[in-house]
Design a protein around this motif. Structure first.
Motif, PDB file in Angstrom:
ATOM      1  N   UNK A 132      14.391 -20.016  28.464  1.00  0.00           N
ATOM      2  CA  UNK A 132      15.072 -18.881  27.826  1.00  0.00           C
ATOM      3  C   UNK A 132      16.481 -18.738  28.372  1.00  0.00           C
ATOM      4  N   UNK A 133      16.663 -18.993  29.663  1.00  0.00           N
ATOM      5  CA  UNK A 133      17.998 -18.883  30.255  1.00  0.00           C
ATOM      6  C   UNK A 133      18.941 -19.938  29.684  1.00  0.00           C
ATOM      7  N   UNK A 134      18.436 -21.138  29.433  1.00  0.00           N
ATOM      8  CA  UNK A 134      19.262 -22.176  28.800  1.00  0.00           C
ATOM      9  C   UNK A 134      19.700 -21.725  27.413  1.00  0.00           C
ATOM     10  N   UNK A 135      18.783 -21.113  26.707  1.00  0.00           N
ATOM     11  CA  UNK A 135      19.073 -20.598  25.364  1.00  0.00           C
ATOM     12  C   UNK A 135      20.172 -19.527  25.438  1.00  0.00           C
ATOM     13  N   UNK A 136      20.052 -18.623  26.377  1.00  0.00           N
ATOM     14  CA  UNK A 136      21.060 -17.576  26.579  1.00  0.00           C
ATOM     15  C   UNK A 136      22.409 -18.206  26.936  1.00  0.00           C
ATOM     16  N   UNK A 137      22.386 -19.180  27.835  1.00  0.00           N
ATOM     17  CA  UNK A 137      23.633 -19.845  28.247  1.00  0.00           C
ATOM     18  C   UNK A 137      24.322 -20.508  27.057  1.00  0.00           C
ATOM     19  N   UNK A 138      23.546 -21.144  26.184  1.00  0.00           N
ATOM     20  CA  UNK A 138      24.126 -21.794  24.994  1.00  0.00           C
ATOM     21  C   UNK A 138      24.717 -20.749  24.054  1.00  0.00           C
ATOM     22  N   UNK A 139      24.021 -19.645  23.853  1.00  0.00           N
ATOM     23  CA  UNK A 139      24.553 -18.584  22.993  1.00  0.00           C
ATOM     24  C   UNK A 139      25.854 -18.026  23.563  1.00  0.00           C
ATOM     25  N   UNK A 140      25.904 -17.886  24.877  1.00  0.00           N
ATOM     26  CA  UNK A 140      27.136 -17.409  25.514  1.00  0.00           C
ATOM     27  C   UNK A 140      28.270 -18.409  25.342  1.00  0.00           C
ATOM     28  N   UNK A 141      27.941 -19.698  25.365  1.00  0.00           N
ATOM     29  CA  UNK A 141      28.959 -20.729  25.126  1.00  0.00           C
ATOM     30  C   UNK A 141      29.512 -20.607  23.702  1.00  0.00           C
ATOM     31  N   UNK A 142      28.632 -20.302  22.750  1.00  0.00           N
ATOM     32  CA  UNK A 142      29.077 -20.108  21.365  1.00  0.00           C
ATOM     33  C   UNK A 142      30.025 -18.912  21.301  1.00  0.00           C
ATOM     34  N   UNK A 143      29.642 -17.814  21.943  1.00  0.00           N
ATOM     35  CA  UNK A 143      30.487 -16.612  21.938  1.00  0.00           C
ATOM     36  C   UNK A 143      31.853 -16.864  22.568  1.00  0.00           C
ATOM     37  N   UNK A 144      31.894 -17.700  23.596  1.00  0.00           N
ATOM     38  CA  UNK A 144      33.155 -17.995  24.284  1.00  0.00           C
ATOM     39  C   UNK A 144      33.967 -19.076  23.563  1.00  0.00           C
ATOM     40  N   UNK A 145      33.373 -19.687  22.545  1.00  0.00           N
ATOM     41  CA  UNK A 145      34.077 -20.745  21.826  1.00  0.00           C
ATOM     42  C   UNK A 145      33.975 -22.107  22.484  1.00  0.00           C
ATOM     43  N   UNK A 146      33.069 -22.245  23.447  1.00  0.00           N
ATOM     44  CA  UNK A 146      32.886 -23.525  24.143  1.00  0.00           C
ATOM     45  C   UNK A 146      31.859 -24.421  23.464  1.00  0.00           C
ATOM     46  N   UNK A 147      31.200 -23.897  22.442  1.00  0.00           N
ATOM     47  CA  UNK A 147      30.229 -24.653  21.658  1.00  0.00           C
ATOM     48  C   UNK A 147      30.288 -24.096  20.244  1.00  0.00           C
ATOM     49  N   UNK A 148      30.298 -24.977  19.270  1.00  0.00           N
ATOM     50  CA  UNK A 148      30.334 -24.491  17.888  1.00  0.00           C
ATOM     51  C   UNK A 148      28.938 -24.034  17.468  1.00  0.00           C
ATOM     52  N   UNK A 149      28.897 -23.220  16.467  1.00  0.00           N
ATOM     53  CA  UNK A 149      27.612 -22.781  15.920  1.00  0.00           C
ATOM     54  C   UNK A 149      26.837 -23.969  15.368  1.00  0.00           C
ATOM     55  N   UNK A 150      27.558 -24.929  14.802  1.00  0.00           N
ATOM     56  CA  UNK A 150      26.909 -26.115  14.258  1.00  0.00           C
ATOM     57  C   UNK A 150      26.294 -26.970  15.370  1.00  0.00           C
ATOM     58  N   UNK A 151      26.990 -27.065  16.500  1.00  0.00           N
ATOM     59  CA  UNK A 151      26.436 -27.798  17.648  1.00  0.00           C
ATOM     60  C   UNK A 151      25.194 -27.087  18.176  1.00  0.00           C
ATOM     61  N   UNK A 152      25.246 -25.771  18.226  1.00  0.00           N
ATOM     62  CA  UNK A 152      24.077 -25.007  18.668  1.00  0.00           C
ATOM     63  C   UNK A 152      22.910 -25.256  17.722  1.00  0.00           C
ATOM     64  N   UNK A 153      23.182 -25.257  16.431  1.00  0.00           N
ATOM     65  CA  UNK A 153      22.141 -25.496  15.433  1.00  0.00           C
ATOM     66  C   UNK A 153      21.507 -26.865  15.639  1.00  0.00           C
ATOM     67  N   UNK A 154      22.308 -27.887  15.847  1.00  0.00           N
ATOM     68  CA  UNK A 154      21.784 -29.244  16.048  1.00  0.00           C
ATOM     69  C   UNK A 154      20.924 -29.314  17.304  1.00  0.00           C
ATOM     70  N   UNK A 155      21.387 -28.677  18.363  1.00  0.00           N
ATOM     71  CA  UNK A 155      20.635 -28.647  19.611  1.00  0.00           C
ATOM     72  C   UNK A 155      19.302 -27.923  19.398  1.00  0.00           C
ATOM     73  N   UNK A 156      19.335 -26.768  18.735  1.00  0.00           N
ATOM     74  CA  UNK A 156      18.110 -25.994  18.466  1.00  0.00           C
ATOM     75  C   UNK A 156      17.133 -26.785  17.621  1.00  0.00           C
ATOM     76  N   UNK A 157      17.648 -27.419  16.584  1.00  0.00           N
ATOM     77  CA  UNK A 157      16.789 -28.169  15.661  1.00  0.00           C
ATOM     78  C   UNK A 157      16.049 -29.289  16.392  1.00  0.00           C
ATOM     79  N   UNK A 158      16.751 -29.960  17.299  1.00  0.00           N
ATOM     80  CA  UNK A 158      16.122 -31.037  18.079  1.00  0.00           C
ATOM     81  C   UNK A 158      14.928 -30.492  18.859  1.00  0.00           C
ATOM     82  N   UNK A 159      15.089 -29.301  19.458  1.00  0.00           N
ATOM     83  CA  UNK A 159      14.007 -28.743  20.265  1.00  0.00           C
ATOM     84  C   UNK A 159      12.895 -28.151  19.407  1.00  0.00           C
ATOM     85  N   UNK A 160      13.238 -27.637  18.225  1.00  0.00           N
ATOM     86  CA  UNK A 160      12.195 -27.183  17.295  1.00  0.00           C
ATOM     87  C   UNK A 160      11.302 -28.371  16.945  1.00  0.00           C
ATOM     88  N   UNK A 161      11.915 -29.494  16.606  1.00  0.00           N
ATOM     89  CA  UNK A 161      11.143 -30.688  16.266  1.00  0.00           C
ATOM     90  C   UNK A 161      10.294 -31.143  17.445  1.00  0.00           C
TER      91      UNK A 161
END
Length: 92
Positions: A8-37
């Motif tokens: 859960x903390x990794x998930x929070x850290x990634x969301x914070x990276x999106x908010x700070x502009x250090x990760x795109x929403x599309x990159x977050x989506x790709x990362x999430x999708x990999x783990x959903x699978x």
């Protein structure tokens, strides 16, 4: 490269990276999708993994655009999601 299953903390850290502009929403989506699978390919999940899976599925919508660079879910929602995940509350 082997990547450890996120917490859960990794998930929070990634969301914070999106908010700070250090990760795109599309990159977050790709990362999430990999783990959903990954989680869906397993026979059984622990309760923590099951909760993580539910969060990841919900968060796949992070990159939905209304128009170019205008997202359905605004930053304020991402901040609310972080609070809910921190508290272990389901995202709705």
């Amino acid at each position: 490269m082997f990547e450890s299953q996120p917490t859960k903390q990794d998930l929070i850290n990634k969301l914070e990276k999106v908010l700070k502009g250090n990760m795109s929403r599309e990159q977050f989506n790709q990362w999430s999708y990999k783990w959903v699978q990954n989680l869906e390919s397993r026979n059984t999940l622990s309760s923590d993994e099951d909760q993580l899976h539910e969060y990841l599925i919900f968060l796949l919508s992070i990159d939905l655009e209304i128009e170019p660079n205008v997202y359905f879910h605004e930053d304020i929602e991402l901040k609310e999601w972080i609070k809910k995940i921190t508290s272990g509350i389901p995202l709705t």
